[in-house]
Design a protein around this motif. Structure first.
Motif, PDB file in Angstrom:
ATOM      1  N   ILE A   1       0.775  -1.260   0.028  1.00  0.00           N
ATOM      2  CA  ILE A   1       0.025   0.053   0.031  1.00  0.00           C
ATOM      3  C   ILE A   1       0.941   1.242  -0.215  1.00  0.00           C
ATOM      4  CG2 ILE A   1      -1.545   1.446   1.298  1.00  0.00           C
ATOM      5  CD1 ILE A   1      -2.361  -1.475   2.423  1.00  0.00           C
ATOM      6  N   ALA A   2       0.375   2.200  -0.827  1.00  0.00           N
ATOM      7  CA  ALA A   2       1.244   3.563  -0.853  1.00  0.00           C
ATOM      8  C   ALA A   2       2.757   3.206  -1.710  1.00  0.00           C
ATOM      9  CB  ALA A   2       1.254   4.265   0.324  1.00  0.00           C
ATOM     10  N   SER A   3       2.913   1.975  -2.228  1.00  0.00           N
ATOM     11  CA  SER A   3       4.342   1.873  -2.789  1.00  0.00           C
ATOM     12  C   SER A   3       4.562   2.317  -4.221  1.00  0.00           C
ATOM     13  CB  SER A   3       4.787   0.505  -2.562  1.00  0.00           C
ATOM     14  OG  SER A   3       4.068  -0.523  -3.230  1.00  0.00           O
ATOM     15  N   GLU A   4       3.217   2.959  -4.846  1.00  0.00           N
ATOM     16  CA  GLU A   4       3.226   3.508  -6.138  1.00  0.00           C
ATOM     17  C   GLU A   4       3.701   2.615  -7.051  1.00  0.00           C
ATOM     18  OE1 GLU A   4       5.069   7.464  -5.909  1.00  0.00           O
ATOM     19  OE2 GLU A   4       4.201   7.871  -3.841  1.00  0.00           O
ATOM     20  N   GLY A   5       3.399   1.389  -7.182  1.00  0.00           N
ATOM     21  CA  GLY A   5       3.785   0.446  -8.177  1.00  0.00           C
ATOM     22  C   GLY A   5       5.373   0.194  -8.285  1.00  0.00           C
ATOM     23  N   THR A   6       5.873   0.477  -7.233  1.00  0.00           N
ATOM     24  CA  THR A   6       7.540   0.389  -7.592  1.00  0.00           C
ATOM     25  C   THR A   6       7.736  -1.244  -7.014  1.00  0.00           C
ATOM     26  OG1 THR A   6       7.916   1.356  -5.371  1.00  0.00           O
ATOM     27  CG2 THR A   6       7.942   2.753  -7.128  1.00  0.00           C
TER      28      THR A   6
ATOM     29  N   ILE B   1      12.804  -3.048 -12.606  1.00  0.00           N
ATOM     30  CA  ILE B   1      11.865  -2.780 -13.664  1.00  0.00           C
ATOM     31  C   ILE B   1      10.769  -2.178 -13.299  1.00  0.00           C
ATOM     32  CG2 ILE B   1      13.030  -4.833 -14.884  1.00  0.00           C
ATOM     33  CD1 ILE B   1      10.126  -6.136 -14.405  1.00  0.00           C
ATOM     34  N   LEU B   2      10.180  -2.140 -12.167  1.00  0.00           N
ATOM     35  CA  LEU B   2       8.923  -1.731 -11.751  1.00  0.00           C
ATOM     36  C   LEU B   2       8.688  -0.163 -11.456  1.00  0.00           C
ATOM     37  CD1 LEU B   2       7.664  -4.740  -9.311  1.00  0.00           C
ATOM     38  CD2 LEU B   2       6.853  -4.039 -11.920  1.00  0.00           C
ATOM     39  N   ASN B   3       8.161   0.635 -12.404  1.00  0.00           N
ATOM     40  CA  ASN B   3       8.115   2.070 -12.080  1.00  0.00           C
ATOM     41  C   ASN B   3       9.488   2.806 -11.789  1.00  0.00           C
ATOM     42  OD1 ASN B   3       6.389   4.070 -12.557  1.00  0.00           O
ATOM     43  ND2 ASN B   3       5.116   3.913 -10.708  1.00  0.00           N
ATOM     44  N   PRO B   4      10.260   2.618 -12.407  1.00  0.00           N
ATOM     45  CA  PRO B   4      11.425   3.310 -12.254  1.00  0.00           C
ATOM     46  C   PRO B   4      11.453   4.694 -12.302  1.00  0.00           C
ATOM     47  CG  PRO B   4      11.664   2.382 -14.553  1.00  0.00           C
ATOM     48  CD  PRO B   4      10.369   1.967 -13.785  1.00  0.00           C
ATOM     49  N   GLY B   5      12.444   5.370 -11.486  1.00  0.00           N
ATOM     50  CA  GLY B   5      12.684   6.834 -11.435  1.00  0.00           C
ATOM     51  C   GLY B   5      11.398   7.601 -10.463  1.00  0.00           C
ATOM     52  N   LYS B   6      10.792   6.790  -9.691  1.00  0.00           N
ATOM     53  CA  LYS B   6       9.915   7.162  -8.918  1.00  0.00           C
ATOM     54  C   LYS B   6      10.269   7.208  -7.549  1.00  0.00           C
ATOM     55  CE  LYS B   6       7.432   7.438 -12.291  1.00  0.00           C
ATOM     56  NZ  LYS B   6       6.221   6.790 -12.701  1.00  0.00           N
ATOM     57  N   MET B   7       9.377   8.126  -6.673  1.00  0.00           N
ATOM     58  CA  MET B   7       9.972   8.120  -5.365  1.00  0.00           C
ATOM     59  C   MET B   7      11.353   8.536  -4.779  1.00  0.00           C
ATOM     60  SD  MET B   7       7.564   4.920  -3.978  1.00  0.00           S
ATOM     61  CE  MET B   7       7.815   5.154  -1.949  1.00  0.00           C
ATOM     62  N   GLY B   8      11.913   9.064  -5.764  1.00  0.00           N
ATOM     63  CA  GLY B   8      13.443   9.518  -5.443  1.00  0.00           C
ATOM     64  C   GLY B   8      14.348   8.292  -5.054  1.00  0.00           C
ATOM     65  N   LEU B   9      13.932   7.307  -5.512  1.00  0.00           N
ATOM     66  CA  LEU B   9      14.779   6.010  -5.323  1.00  0.00           C
ATOM     67  C   LEU B   9      15.921   5.728  -6.423  1.00  0.00           C
ATOM     68  CD1 LEU B   9      11.952   3.456  -3.855  1.00  0.00           C
ATOM     69  CD2 LEU B   9      13.564   4.983  -2.614  1.00  0.00           C
TER      70      LEU B   9
END
Lengths: 460, 460
Positions: free
Chosen positions: B197-202, B452-460
């Protein structure tokens, strides 16, 4: 056995007076409520988070096992140092209520605070901390978080996880982590607090807990539904809830437990009672309490209840609750040892689950009294055996395995509130696929690559 | 650009009719509510979980980025394929309500179901799914879970996470994972659902969601408190809640928003209104509703409210809510572009937070109308700029950074409900320590080693 030089090094970190490796201490910290013994190499009482961080940094470097410990009241061996190493005991120093924030209705506590101590403290201020595990008088909030403790009031008020707003914790490598905030909403970053809850001390050592509090409800009454048999009671559970009842608690006693509390404790109950449901309802206004009692009574009677009693004042309420409070103690009339499992199923599966659990008991020639938190689908199943009879013990363990298989087949879980620890580790493959177990191992490795935190638990 | 042979291989997996790489599709799936565009290499509509598993297995092997997408209604770029790759769109096939389990009060849905569709469906059955993000008419439940969507009713009823009982999901390597159960309690294994939950598809692609439902409350009224200024209103928020009020919603409009809804939408509001609080209260009995209104009125007046209005019937309630519903649309009178951030602070910090936010706006010569979910401390802060004026845009972004720093200093969070995505990635180092960011990266790597999952998100 770890090298004595490590004990010396740890004494330098936290002070010699907080590190114990004498026989008396090792013995005292070798057990929990499972009554199994594993001696650690040392018991350490960290003074603060910084100590925890320095101890973990050291132990991670030297691959020394760390077992965090609250009160040692767990039922599944979570606090047992099965591989030796260090028991990190929070009771001596990290046991303070740090703050009650009245404006935001929250408490900040150290992990060694006793659950009931917090409850009493906040109730004096007109606030309410609902999670009330049966161990509330001695179990610690750190332990409650590590196991996601439930309790009687979970039917309405939820579990420990529903009250954890934020945690501070130390990773295996000594890194201090803050997770969560004093805010209702927070979606920045991964929900680290969410995965630390119920992780049984295997991912990090919790050093501070921020707990949500709620206003104390003004009106409470207690009720008892008396049913001819377990099936009627179990139907009444899920049907009354589906009809809009929202009781604080809805506790269940089966015929064997009813018999036991009468015989062992002399509690007066109707002759014909084949099952009981006992609980509280509450509200801000008397009309809400009356509404709840009405929904319950109608639904209970529609499902065969012979009687519906209501207790108004504290003395009456206490009397009505006696049967439930005596349940655990009374069933020793059926055997010297109880194999107590806290299975949980979807509530509509309760009638079928109980029926088949009794059949499994019969198959193995064992009595299986059941009671517990029916309102949330969580039942304490007690397979009673003679602890000195190896054959009976073996049959008991076989029955337990069949019960877990049944529960999983009904969409339920191995544990509603006690956790997996050591006792249930062998059953993990019943409940989880190889891919799911691999994910657990991957998560464990991400937090604790060297596997120093509470090794040997959760079947990982 | 990925090799066209991969598109062919994926056509073999899900059928050519479910894989699109024509310009129209790539364009249509290149944006979200941030109005930023990044075209994917292909858009795929998986038919079922097995498709998702096979697509991920293939893409993981070939290191092809996968961006799961619901309705693309997110405010932080969560659904944007910033590195190209595959957009996995759930709207065409995986959009069904699979089951309503009346006995256990839960719904099983696919990720592409629209939030409001579920709400309507269960309300016809007398049940209630509370989370109501402003996007409820078009956002999907998969998106709601991935962002932990809130809404107006979060003050009393909580967030999406409070309703997720179980998930099915596919890991990057194609493994199908079940997390959680149809039980209230479940402490076996790590809380994988909690971290998805709240992991934004990452971390994984969600393929099925089991949501808790509750009985629909029988009585609802709406209220409006009219205050001379923001400080009075903000004090009334946390003080009324600390005094025991438990409103369904407690929404806030500041003086700028009040002016805007009057001017732009012609809504009649008192001349002297410097701030409004608008919300609902509900209950099973009329007396509970009356109790709630009484606590609110007394506390609002004690904190300077000039007026307290109550709306009884649906038409009156609708009218009272108009001002809040028009807030977002009306503030365009202050600028062609709004930099909209959904900060959240501990409720007692609201008066200070708002005061300092206005001061930051003034410093940069910008107007900052604020409104939102005050009851849970979550405020939508709108830095208004002329979208065609580069200097103003730059000042706007500087103001936003200062606002985030302020919020974090007050114990708050970068996002109450919109997530981090792309838009807030640069602010993660304000909110988290290097050790905390490292833990996020370790968790990400545990779930998705090849990234591979939703790269470039959440500043990771």
């Amino acid at each position: 056995m770890i090298d004595p030089k490590h004990i010396e090094a740890l004494r330098d970190i936290v002070g010699a007076e907080n590190v114990h490796s004498d026989k008396a201490h090792l013995r005292a910290y070798s057990y929990d409520a499972t009554r199994t013994h594993y001696e650690p190499d040392a018991v350490i009482f960290p003074r603060h988070e910084e100590d925890v961080s320095r101890i973990l940094t050291y132990c991670n470097h030297h691959r020394i096992a760390i077992v965090p410990r609250g009160a040692g009241s767990g039922f599944t061996g979570g606090a047992l140092p099965v591989n030796g190493g260090i028991v990190l005991a929070m009771e001596r120093h990290m046991n303070k209520i740090l703050e009650i924030d009245m404006e935001n209705m929250l408490a900040v506590v150290q992990p060694g605070v006793i659950n009931k101590e917090l409850q009493r403290h906040v109730e004096e201020l007109g606030l309410f901390y609902p999670p009330d595990p049966a161990s509330e008088e001695y179990s610690t909030l750190g332990g409650n978080v590590s196991e996601n403790a439930g309790g009687m009031r979970a039917a309405k008020y939820g579990l420990t996880k529903d009250y954890v707003m934020a945690l501070r914790a130390v990773r295996a490598n000594g890194d201090i982590i803050r997770a969560g905030k004093r805010t209702i909403k927070d979606v920045a970053g991964y929900n680290v607090a969410g995965i630390l809850i119920a992780s049984e001390g295997t991912l990090a050592v919790i050093t501070e807990i921020t707990l949500k509090l709620i206003p104390k409800p003004k009106y409470v009454k207690s009720y008892m539904g008396i049913f001819p048999d377990v099936e009627a009671a179990m139907n009444a559970v899920f049907k009354s809830l589906a009809e809009g009842a929202n009781p604080v608690a809805m506790e269940f006693l089966d015929a064997l437990v009813v018999k036991a509390v009468k015989e062992k404790l002399g509690i007066e109950l109707p002759e014909e009672a084949g099952a009981l449901l006992i609980g509280d309802v509450d509200g801000n206004v008397p009309e809400e309490v009356a509404f709840q009692l009405k929904v319950l009574e109608e639904s209970f009677r529609a499902n065969g209840a012979q009687e519906f009693r209501v207790a108004e004042d504290p003395a009456e309420r206490e009397k009505l609750w006696q049967a439930r409070r005596g349940a655990s103690q009374s069933i020793t009339i059926y055997g010297s040892k109880k194999l107590n499992e806290d299975i949980s199923v979807p509530r509509s599966m309760l009638p079928k689950a109980l029926k088949e659990i009794y059949a499994i008991g019969e198959k193995y020639g064992l009595v299986v009294p059941c009671f517990g938190h029916a309102g949330d689908g969580n039942i304490h199943v007690n397979v009673m055996v003679d602890g000195n009879d190896p054959d009976e013990l073996e049959r008991g363990h076989k029955a337990i395995r069949e019960i877990f298989q049944l529960v999983v087949d009904l969409g339920g879980t191995l544990s509603g509130e006690h956790g997996i620890g050591l006792s249930k580790a062998e059953f993990m493959e019943i409940a989880f696929s190889p891919a799911e177990l691999q994910l657990f191992r991957d998560i464990k490795k991400a937090f604790d690559p060297n596997g120093i935190l509470n090794p040997g638990k959760m079947g990982l």
